[in-house]
Design a protein around this motif. Structure first.
Motif, PDB file in Angstrom:
ATOM      1  N   UNK A 174      26.048  26.995  71.472  1.00  0.00           N
ATOM      2  CA  UNK A 174      26.856  28.102  70.971  1.00  0.00           C
ATOM      3  C   UNK A 174      28.288  28.034  71.514  1.00  0.00           C
ATOM      4  N   UNK A 175      28.467  27.497  72.711  1.00  0.00           N
ATOM      5  CA  UNK A 175      29.793  27.363  73.310  1.00  0.00           C
ATOM      6  C   UNK A 175      30.484  26.079  72.862  1.00  0.00           C
ATOM      7  N   UNK A 176      29.810  25.264  72.088  1.00  0.00           N
ATOM      8  CA  UNK A 176      30.387  24.006  71.638  1.00  0.00           C
ATOM      9  C   UNK A 176      30.307  22.904  72.661  1.00  0.00           C
ATOM     10  N   UNK A 177      29.531  23.105  73.735  1.00  0.00           N
ATOM     11  CA  UNK A 177      29.422  22.103  74.783  1.00  0.00           C
ATOM     12  C   UNK A 177      28.299  21.113  74.508  1.00  0.00           C
ATOM     13  N   UNK A 178      27.445  21.404  73.543  1.00  0.00           N
ATOM     14  CA  UNK A 178      26.320  20.527  73.217  1.00  0.00           C
ATOM     15  C   UNK A 178      26.132  20.508  71.708  1.00  0.00           C
ATOM     16  N   UNK A 179      25.456  19.475  71.253  1.00  0.00           N
ATOM     17  CA  UNK A 179      25.274  19.314  69.802  1.00  0.00           C
ATOM     18  C   UNK A 179      23.809  19.208  69.385  1.00  0.00           C
ATOM     19  N   UNK A 180      22.893  19.370  70.304  1.00  0.00           N
ATOM     20  CA  UNK A 180      21.459  19.191  69.985  1.00  0.00           C
ATOM     21  C   UNK A 180      20.736  20.531  69.982  1.00  0.00           C
ATOM     22  N   UNK A 181      21.184  21.436  69.158  1.00  0.00           N
ATOM     23  CA  UNK A 181      20.560  22.754  69.075  1.00  0.00           C
ATOM     24  C   UNK A 181      19.106  22.649  68.616  1.00  0.00           C
ATOM     25  N   UNK A 182      18.824  21.746  67.683  1.00  0.00           N
ATOM     26  CA  UNK A 182      17.456  21.602  67.192  1.00  0.00           C
ATOM     27  C   UNK A 182      16.482  21.222  68.288  1.00  0.00           C
ATOM     28  N   UNK A 183      16.885  20.266  69.150  1.00  0.00           N
ATOM     29  CA  UNK A 183      16.024  19.855  70.254  1.00  0.00           C
ATOM     30  C   UNK A 183      15.800  21.002  71.227  1.00  0.00           C
ATOM     31  N   UNK A 184      16.865  21.757  71.514  1.00  0.00           N
ATOM     32  CA  UNK A 184      16.748  22.877  72.448  1.00  0.00           C
ATOM     33  C   UNK A 184      15.819  23.954  71.896  1.00  0.00           C
ATOM     34  N   UNK A 185      15.963  24.272  70.604  1.00  0.00           N
ATOM     35  CA  UNK A 185      15.092  25.280  69.991  1.00  0.00           C
ATOM     36  C   UNK A 185      13.633  24.816  70.000  1.00  0.00           C
ATOM     37  N   UNK A 186      13.419  23.546  69.672  1.00  0.00           N
ATOM     38  CA  UNK A 186      12.051  23.010  69.688  1.00  0.00           C
ATOM     39  C   UNK A 186      11.450  23.086  71.082  1.00  0.00           C
ATOM     40  N   UNK A 187      12.248  22.810  72.108  1.00  0.00           N
ATOM     41  CA  UNK A 187      11.766  22.915  73.490  1.00  0.00           C
ATOM     42  C   UNK A 187      11.357  24.331  73.843  1.00  0.00           C
ATOM     43  N   UNK A 188      12.153  25.320  73.365  1.00  0.00           N
ATOM     44  CA  UNK A 188      11.812  26.720  73.619  1.00  0.00           C
ATOM     45  C   UNK A 188      10.490  27.078  72.937  1.00  0.00           C
ATOM     46  N   UNK A 189      10.317  26.665  71.687  1.00  0.00           N
ATOM     47  CA  UNK A 189       9.096  26.980  70.952  1.00  0.00           C
ATOM     48  C   UNK A 189       7.866  26.349  71.612  1.00  0.00           C
ATOM     49  N   UNK A 190       7.973  25.043  71.957  1.00  0.00           N
ATOM     50  CA  UNK A 190       6.833  24.370  72.598  1.00  0.00           C
ATOM     51  C   UNK A 190       6.529  24.968  73.963  1.00  0.00           C
ATOM     52  N   UNK A 191       7.580  25.305  74.707  1.00  0.00           N
ATOM     53  CA  UNK A 191       7.370  25.923  76.014  1.00  0.00           C
ATOM     54  C   UNK A 191       6.661  27.260  75.904  1.00  0.00           C
ATOM     55  N   UNK A 192       7.080  28.076  74.912  1.00  0.00           N
ATOM     56  CA  UNK A 192       6.446  29.381  74.718  1.00  0.00           C
ATOM     57  C   UNK A 192       4.979  29.220  74.337  1.00  0.00           C
ATOM     58  N   UNK A 193       4.684  28.272  73.440  1.00  0.00           N
ATOM     59  CA  UNK A 193       3.290  28.028  73.054  1.00  0.00           C
ATOM     60  C   UNK A 193       2.448  27.594  74.244  1.00  0.00           C
ATOM     61  N   UNK A 194       3.008  26.748  75.083  1.00  0.00           N
ATOM     62  CA  UNK A 194       2.276  26.266  76.252  1.00  0.00           C
ATOM     63  C   UNK A 194       1.973  27.397  77.226  1.00  0.00           C
ATOM     64  N   UNK A 195       2.947  28.287  77.435  1.00  0.00           N
ATOM     65  CA  UNK A 195       2.744  29.406  78.359  1.00  0.00           C
ATOM     66  C   UNK A 195       1.657  30.340  77.822  1.00  0.00           C
ATOM     67  N   UNK A 196       1.724  30.653  76.537  1.00  0.00           N
ATOM     68  CA  UNK A 196       0.726  31.551  75.941  1.00  0.00           C
ATOM     69  C   UNK A 196      -0.672  30.921  76.002  1.00  0.00           C
ATOM     70  N   UNK A 197      -0.772  29.631  75.659  1.00  0.00           N
ATOM     71  CA  UNK A 197      -2.070  28.955  75.676  1.00  0.00           C
ATOM     72  C   UNK A 197      -2.634  28.883  77.092  1.00  0.00           C
ATOM     73  N   UNK A 198      -1.773  28.567  78.061  1.00  0.00           N
ATOM     74  CA  UNK A 198      -2.236  28.485  79.449  1.00  0.00           C
ATOM     75  C   UNK A 198      -2.725  29.843  79.943  1.00  0.00           C
ATOM     76  N   UNK A 199      -2.034  30.912  79.566  1.00  0.00           N
ATOM     77  CA  UNK A 199      -2.461  32.253  79.974  1.00  0.00           C
ATOM     78  C   UNK A 199      -3.806  32.607  79.352  1.00  0.00           C
ATOM     79  N   UNK A 200      -3.974  32.265  78.066  1.00  0.00           N
ATOM     80  CA  UNK A 200      -5.238  32.564  77.392  1.00  0.00           C
ATOM     81  C   UNK A 200      -6.393  31.791  78.022  1.00  0.00           C
ATOM     82  N   UNK A 201      -6.169  30.518  78.330  1.00  0.00           N
ATOM     83  CA  UNK A 201      -7.219  29.699  78.941  1.00  0.00           C
ATOM     84  C   UNK A 201      -7.571  30.226  80.325  1.00  0.00           C
TER      85      UNK A 201
END
Length: 280
Positions: free
Chosen positions: A69-96
């Motif tokens: 958003x500040x123009x310091x990086x260009x890989x927004x897609x990778x960052x968003x994917x990391x957030x989504x996968x991280x959130x899924x992992x946290x939820x799954x680990x909590x459920x298990x």
């Protein structure tokens, strides 16, 4: 002659402003950690570690999105994917983790209940009493023989300390029908009438009664005969406190046996008693 003035030198073109390379490290780290976290969580055993890496993936991914958003990086897609996968992992680990705690607690409760039940059964069952006496037959042998060293006879009653008593009413020879099961050709078949009395304060399940027969000088095991036409069915049901039940068992034993040894146990925790029945 007039002196000609020299031309002024042409200034060089201005240099383009310096551009820093994109800072894509945080977004990339979030994507990589998110993938690893999801894989570890899927293994169930390493779900806790996957949850920790999932939290890191969330943090790095969010920082990566902020940099785009500040123009310091260009890989927004990778960052968003990391957030989504991280959130899924946290939820799954909590459920298990929650499911594992629930299952462990339930297993512990089941084991505790089973131990309590076994302790109660062990306290309520014991060796049979010698017929006609009030003393415990702790001296009974492993074959379920009476204290005098001889098997019970057809006119004797065996009583266990838990309150269940058994006696043999009669033994009779019979011919199994064509639809019988358990009878071997060439053997003799006998019906044995067993009387069970419940003197306890709770119901007694007849399915707990175990009856086995042997015959002949070598103690050859006999097989139980089921024959609906002859009135030999699977003995089931319940005997209420203070009540009796009359059961009929059929056995196929080697031909010509002069006697049948009938072993009866009211449940798997009690000592067996053996009756020696003369064949008619």
């Amino acid at each position: 002659m007039s002196q000609q003035m020299p031309y002024a030198p042409v200034p060089p073109p201005p240099m383009p402003p310096y551009q820093q390379p994109p800072k894509n490290g945080m977004g990339t780290a979030g994507l990589v950690l998110g993938i690893i976290a999801l894989v570890l969580t899927a293994t169930v055993i390493l779900s806790a570690l996957g949850g920790v890496l999932g939290i890191l993936a969330l943090v790095f991914g969010i920082i990566g999105i902020s940099k785009t958003k500040k123009g310091e990086a260009t890989n927004k897609g990778a960052a968003v994917t990391g957030v989504v996968l991280g959130a899924l992992s946290v939820v799954a680990a909590a459920a298990i983790t929650i499911a594992s705690v629930f299952l462990v607690n339930k297993l512990g409760d089941d084991i505790a209940k089973d131990l309590d039940r076994l302790e109660k059964e062990a306290g309520s069952t014991s060796a049979p009493l010698d017929p006609g006496t009030e003393e415990s037959a702790d001296e009974a042998g492993p074959e379920g023989e009476a204290a005098n060293g001889k098997p019970f006879t057809i006119d004797e009653v065996a009583e266990w300390e838990d309150g269940v008593s058994v006696s043999i009413d009669k033994i009779a020879k019979f011919s199994p029908s064509d639809v019988s099961a358990g009878h071997e050709k060439g053997n003799d078949a006998y019906k044995v009438t067993v009387v069970v009395e419940n003197t306890t304060k709770k119901n007694y399940k007849l399915a707990n009664l175990m009856v086995d027969a042997t015959a002949g000088e070598n103690g050859t095991p006999g097989s139980q005969v089921f024959d609906f036409d002859s009135g030999l069915e699977l003995n089931a049901g319940t005997v209420a406190p203070g009540k009796k039940a009359t059961l009929v068992y059929g056995f196929s034993v080697e031909a010509g046996a002069k006697s049948i040894d009938l072993s009866i146990t009211p449940d798997f925790m009690s000592e067996p008693v053996v009756w020696e029945l003369k064949t008619p």
